[in-house]
Design a protein around this motif. Structure first.
Motif, PDB file in Angstrom:
ATOM      1  N   VAL A 200       0.848  -1.191   0.000  1.00 34.83           N
ATOM      2  CA  VAL A 200       0.000   0.000   0.000  1.00 34.83           C
ATOM      3  C   VAL A 200       0.882   1.238   0.000  1.00 34.83           C
ATOM      4  CG1 VAL A 200      -1.849   1.226   1.182  1.00 34.83           C
ATOM      5  CG2 VAL A 200      -1.746  -1.270   1.286  1.00 34.83           C
ATOM      6  N   VAL A 201       0.526   2.231  -0.833  1.00 33.71           N
ATOM      7  CA  VAL A 201       1.300   3.466  -0.930  1.00 33.71           C
ATOM      8  C   VAL A 201       0.401   4.662  -0.648  1.00 33.71           C
ATOM      9  CG1 VAL A 201       2.839   2.434  -2.644  1.00 33.71           C
ATOM     10  CG2 VAL A 201       0.874   3.781  -3.403  1.00 33.71           C
ATOM     11  N   GLN A 202       1.040   5.751  -0.253  1.00 35.23           N
ATOM     12  CA  GLN A 202       0.360   7.031  -0.109  1.00 35.23           C
ATOM     13  C   GLN A 202       0.692   7.886  -1.322  1.00 35.23           C
ATOM     14  OE1 GLN A 202       1.768   9.561   3.036  1.00 35.23           O
ATOM     15  NE2 GLN A 202      -0.176  10.656   3.192  1.00 35.23           N
ATOM     16  N   LEU A 203      -0.347   8.440  -1.963  1.00 34.01           N
ATOM     17  CA  LEU A 203      -0.157   9.286  -3.136  1.00 34.01           C
ATOM     18  C   LEU A 203      -0.441  10.733  -2.760  1.00 34.01           C
ATOM     19  CD1 LEU A 203      -1.876   7.077  -5.876  1.00 34.01           C
ATOM     20  CD2 LEU A 203       0.568   7.328  -5.431  1.00 34.01           C
ATOM     21  N   SER A 215      -4.589   7.060  -1.747  1.00 35.88           N
ATOM     22  CA  SER A 215      -3.875   5.800  -1.537  1.00 35.88           C
ATOM     23  C   SER A 215      -3.791   5.044  -2.851  1.00 35.88           C
ATOM     24  CB  SER A 215      -4.591   4.947  -0.486  1.00 35.88           C
ATOM     25  OG  SER A 215      -4.736   5.663   0.723  1.00 35.88           O
ATOM     26  N   GLY A 216      -2.940   4.037  -2.883  1.00 31.26           N
ATOM     27  CA  GLY A 216      -2.797   3.205  -4.063  1.00 31.26           C
ATOM     28  C   GLY A 216      -2.336   1.816  -3.693  1.00 31.26           C
ATOM     29  N   ILE A 217      -2.409   0.887  -4.660  1.00 31.33           N
ATOM     30  CA  ILE A 217      -2.058  -0.513  -4.456  1.00 31.33           C
ATOM     31  C   ILE A 217      -0.978  -0.889  -5.449  1.00 31.33           C
ATOM     32  CG2 ILE A 217      -2.937  -2.880  -4.374  1.00 31.33           C
ATOM     33  CD1 ILE A 217      -5.754  -1.650  -4.105  1.00 31.33           C
ATOM     34  N   VAL A 218       0.123  -1.412  -4.960  1.00 35.49           N
ATOM     35  CA  VAL A 218       1.202  -1.863  -5.830  1.00 35.49           C
ATOM     36  C   VAL A 218       0.750  -3.128  -6.559  1.00 35.49           C
ATOM     37  CG1 VAL A 218       3.574  -2.723  -5.919  1.00 35.49           C
ATOM     38  CG2 VAL A 218       2.961  -0.883  -4.308  1.00 35.49           C
ATOM     39  N   THR A 227      -5.111   2.824  -8.531  1.00 34.05           N
ATOM     40  CA  THR A 227      -5.760   3.764  -7.621  1.00 34.05           C
ATOM     41  C   THR A 227      -7.076   4.246  -8.233  1.00 34.05           C
ATOM     42  OG1 THR A 227      -5.405   5.785  -6.324  1.00 34.05           O
ATOM     43  CG2 THR A 227      -4.522   5.755  -8.571  1.00 34.05           C
ATOM     44  N   ASN A 228      -7.695   5.230  -7.586  1.00 33.40           N
ATOM     45  CA  ASN A 228      -8.917   5.831  -8.129  1.00 33.40           C
ATOM     46  C   ASN A 228      -8.570   6.934  -9.121  1.00 33.40           C
ATOM     47  OD1 ASN A 228     -10.668   5.549  -4.994  1.00 33.40           O
ATOM     48  ND2 ASN A 228     -11.058   4.393  -6.874  1.00 33.40           N
ATOM     49  N   SER A 343      -9.210   6.670  -0.379  1.00 35.32           N
ATOM     50  CA  SER A 343      -9.564   6.388  -1.769  1.00 35.32           C
ATOM     51  C   SER A 343      -8.383   5.805  -2.528  1.00 35.32           C
ATOM     52  CB  SER A 343     -10.029   7.670  -2.460  1.00 35.32           C
ATOM     53  OG  SER A 343     -11.258   8.103  -1.922  1.00 35.32           O
ATOM     54  N   GLY A 344      -8.627   4.726  -3.235  1.00 36.34           N
ATOM     55  CA  GLY A 344      -7.594   4.049  -4.008  1.00 36.34           C
ATOM     56  C   GLY A 344      -6.885   2.955  -3.246  1.00 36.34           C
ATOM     57  N   GLY A 345      -7.113   2.868  -1.929  1.00 36.36           N
ATOM     58  CA  GLY A 345      -6.485   1.826  -1.134  1.00 36.36           C
ATOM     59  C   GLY A 345      -7.257   0.524  -1.197  1.00 36.36           C
ATOM     60  N   PRO A 346      -6.677  -0.553  -0.701  1.00 39.02           N
ATOM     61  CA  PRO A 346      -7.312  -1.868  -0.831  1.00 39.02           C
ATOM     62  C   PRO A 346      -8.312  -2.169   0.276  1.00 39.02           C
ATOM     63  CG  PRO A 346      -5.158  -2.124   0.170  1.00 39.02           C
ATOM     64  CD  PRO A 346      -5.310  -0.661  -0.125  1.00 39.02           C
ATOM     65  N   LEU A 347      -9.342  -2.896  -0.076  1.00 42.20           N
ATOM     66  CA  LEU A 347     -10.228  -3.589   0.853  1.00 42.20           C
ATOM     67  C   LEU A 347      -9.907  -5.070   0.681  1.00 42.20           C
ATOM     68  CD1 LEU A 347     -12.666  -3.143   2.850  1.00 42.20           C
ATOM     69  CD2 LEU A 347     -14.135  -3.778   0.934  1.00 42.20           C
ATOM     70  N   VAL A 348      -9.451  -5.743   1.738  1.00 43.19           N
ATOM     71  CA  VAL A 348      -8.940  -7.105   1.606  1.00 43.19           C
ATOM     72  C   VAL A 348      -9.719  -8.058   2.506  1.00 43.19           C
ATOM     73  CG1 VAL A 348      -6.635  -6.264   1.035  1.00 43.19           C
ATOM     74  CG2 VAL A 348      -7.186  -6.768   3.406  1.00 43.19           C
ATOM     75  N   ASP A 349      -9.708  -9.335   2.108  1.00 41.29           N
ATOM     76  CA  ASP A 349     -10.328 -10.357   2.944  1.00 41.29           C
ATOM     77  C   ASP A 349      -9.337 -10.818   4.003  1.00 41.29           C
ATOM     78  OD1 ASP A 349      -8.555 -12.117   1.685  1.00 41.29           O
ATOM     79  OD2 ASP A 349     -10.081 -12.922   0.328  1.00 41.29           O
ATOM     80  N   MET A 350      -9.716 -11.807   4.822  1.00 38.45           N
ATOM     81  CA  MET A 350      -8.871 -12.217   5.938  1.00 38.45           C
ATOM     82  C   MET A 350      -7.721 -13.127   5.513  1.00 38.45           C
ATOM     83  SD  MET A 350     -10.293 -10.312   7.978  1.00 38.45           S
ATOM     84  CE  MET A 350      -9.282 -10.631   9.422  1.00 38.45           C
ATOM     85  N   ASP A 351      -7.613 -13.374   4.206  1.00 39.05           N
ATOM     86  CA  ASP A 351      -6.426 -14.028   3.661  1.00 39.05           C
ATOM     87  C   ASP A 351      -5.448 -13.018   3.080  1.00 39.05           C
ATOM     88  OD1 ASP A 351      -7.197 -16.662   4.269  1.00 39.05           O
ATOM     89  OD2 ASP A 351      -8.485 -16.740   2.489  1.00 39.05           O
ATOM     90  N   GLY A 352      -5.802 -11.731   3.183  1.00 37.81           N
ATOM     91  CA  GLY A 352      -4.939 -10.692   2.645  1.00 37.81           C
ATOM     92  C   GLY A 352      -5.088 -10.473   1.162  1.00 37.81           C
TER      93      GLY A 352
END
Length: 485
Positions: A200-203, A215-218, A227-228, A343-352
């Motif tokens: 996860v990154v900060q933009l 936020s963003g996802i590598v 990202t968004n 915004s743009g960051g991940p929503l993840v399940d419990m497996d990551g």
């Protein structure tokens, strides 16, 4: 023998004399809690009994005296017992003590007080040979008083000595562990955070109109970030975007491709050695499933919150021009805290695994300040985001799924067809102007936004069943969705 309770005013009956030298327990059952004595030859001295810690010493019984053990529970000088009067019985294995020649007093009873001995055990000295009750009472009372004074004096001296040594040991004096030894349980939020945070990154966006953060996802180890669109909107030739990574590095990024209709974008940082996120799937994600949101709310990078999937297939306008259907999302709803900057960051399940891209929150007020989380956050399902991110990365643009109709609000729940695109999927399926679309597959359509969201949840080429309410009643048609750039 009549029952006698000390202090009742009744005198105990005289026990029947036994032959000289016989055991106190011979032919009789000793009272509960009193140890029987061993038989001794007449006139022989009584052997010394091994003393239990804190138990009184057993005196020898001279000839002619009544054995104390036969007085059972009537003697008021017997040790207390739970089942009888406070002075009724002696704990098992300890011997009783009574003044020789003394008669029990009807109204005054005193327990024996222990006397410190040289061996560290409490023992009671043999009483003096007295015939008067007052001597015994005074002696026992004085003994108890002396013991109390000795105990109080010793305790006070010890307390003074310890108190004189300064303050006691505190937690601040204890040595701390070299590191935290907490181990994240399998499937815990802690474990998910440890796995996902490096991806996860900060933009940070700076433009002529001001600055913003998101936020963003590598998605690749060589710097591609998902990202968004509304996070990087304006970061073209006149703006600058910087990525702050979890390992402390930072790098400028360039926009690779954007798609305002899906509110997604891909940017690229010239950096290597990154940790790509693991993408999951959202089609079979059940309502109520636990999820974790990670991002940079209000500029606080690496913030982790948790919640559940509150709903699925929620039509939401977000991330672009207000009131335009171009920004309608077929969103996952969550109660995990999502705030501006997430915004743009991940929503993840419990497996990551990433199951959504956090994009919008519900704001109930009309205040001038920034809205905060009220437990209603929305994310773009990863099934849709994965397809569009691939197209943005490879071509810089993405295709949108379309039915080939213009729709509006009718007099009944549903999407009213106002125009049909010639040669499009709707015309080929037999959909006409004036039809009211009420269902796509099994999903109810209650307004135009719900039809847009339902169509965009599919990929171009997918075949769907459209339920239509018209003048001749309900009918169902098959339509093959198309794509447009």
């Amino acid at each position: 023998m009549t029952d006698h309770t000390p202090g009742s005013g009744n005198q105990p009956e005289e026990p029947t004399p036994r032959p000289e030298g016989t055991s106190a327990s011979t032919g009789d059952t000793p009272p509960a809690g009193v140890s029987p004595q061993q038989p001794q030859p007449p006139g022989s001295p009584q052997p010394q009994q091994a003393q239990q810690p804190g138990s009184p010493q057993q005196p020898q019984q001279p000839e002619g005296q009544q054995p104390y053990a036969q007085q059972e529970a009537t003697n008021p000088y017997v040790r207390p017992s739970e089942a009888t009067s406070p002075y009724a019985a002696q704990p098992e294995g300890q011997q009783s003590y009574a003044a020789q020649g003394a008669q029990p007093h009807a109204t005054q009873q005193f327990p024996h007080a222990p006397w410190p001995s040289a061996g560290g055990h409490a023992a009671v000295p043999p009483p003096p040979q007295r015939s008067r009750r007052s001597g015994l009472v005074a002696g026992v009372a004085a003994l108890a008083l002396v013991c109390g004074l000795v105990g109080g004096g010793v305790g006070g001296y010890v307390g003074y000595q310890f108190g004189d040594q300064g303050p006691g040991v505190t937690s601040l004096d204890e040595s701390r562990p070299a590191r935290s030894i907490s181990t994240a349980p399998q499937g815990s939020v802690q474990q998910v955070a440890e796995r996902v945070l490096p991806s996860v990154v900060q933009l940070q966006l700076v433009t002529a109109r001001g600055s913003g953060e998101g936020s963003g996802i590598v998605i690749s180890d060589d710097g591609y970030i998902l990202t968004n669109n509304h996070v990087v909107d304006g970061g073209g030739a006149r703006g600058q975007i910087t990525a702050q990574f979890q390992d402390g590095r930072s790098a400028p990024v360039r926009v690779v491709g954007t798609d305002p209709k899906s509110d997604l974008a891909v940017v690229k940082a010239d950096i290597t050695g990154l940790t790509p996120a693991q993408l999951g799937r959202s089609d079979d994600l059940p309502v109520g499933a636990p999820v974790v949101a990670i991002g940079s709310p209000f500029g606080l990078s690496g913030t982790v919150t948790s919640g559940i999937i509150s709903a699925k297939d929620r039509p939401v306008r977000a991330g672009g021009e207000s009131g335009s259907e171009d920004t309608v999302l077929n969103a996952l709803q969550t109660d995990a805290a999502i705030n501006p900057g997430n915004s743009g960051g991940p929503l993840v399940d419990m497996d990551g695994n990433v199951v959504g891209i956090n994009s919008a929150i519900y704001s109930p007020g009309n205040g001038q300040g920034q809205a905060g989380s009220v437990g209603l956050g929305f994310a773009i399902p990863i099934d849709q985001a994965w397809r569009i991110a691939n197209e943005l990365k490879e071509r810089g643009s993405a295709t949108q799924t379309t039915l080939g109709v213009l729709i509006g609000v009718g007099n009944q729940p549903g999407a009213l067809v106002r125009n049909v695109v010639p040669g499009g999927p709707a015309e080929q399926a037999g959909i006409r102007v004036g039809d009211l679309i009420t269902k796509v597959d099994t999903r109810p359509i209650t307004d135009p936004d719900s039809l847009v969201a339902a169509v965009r949840s599919h990929a171009p080429g997918d075949r769907v069943k459209i339920t239509i309410s018209g003048g001749g009643g309900d009918r169902t048609v098959d339509a093959t969705l198309a794509g447009q750039g």
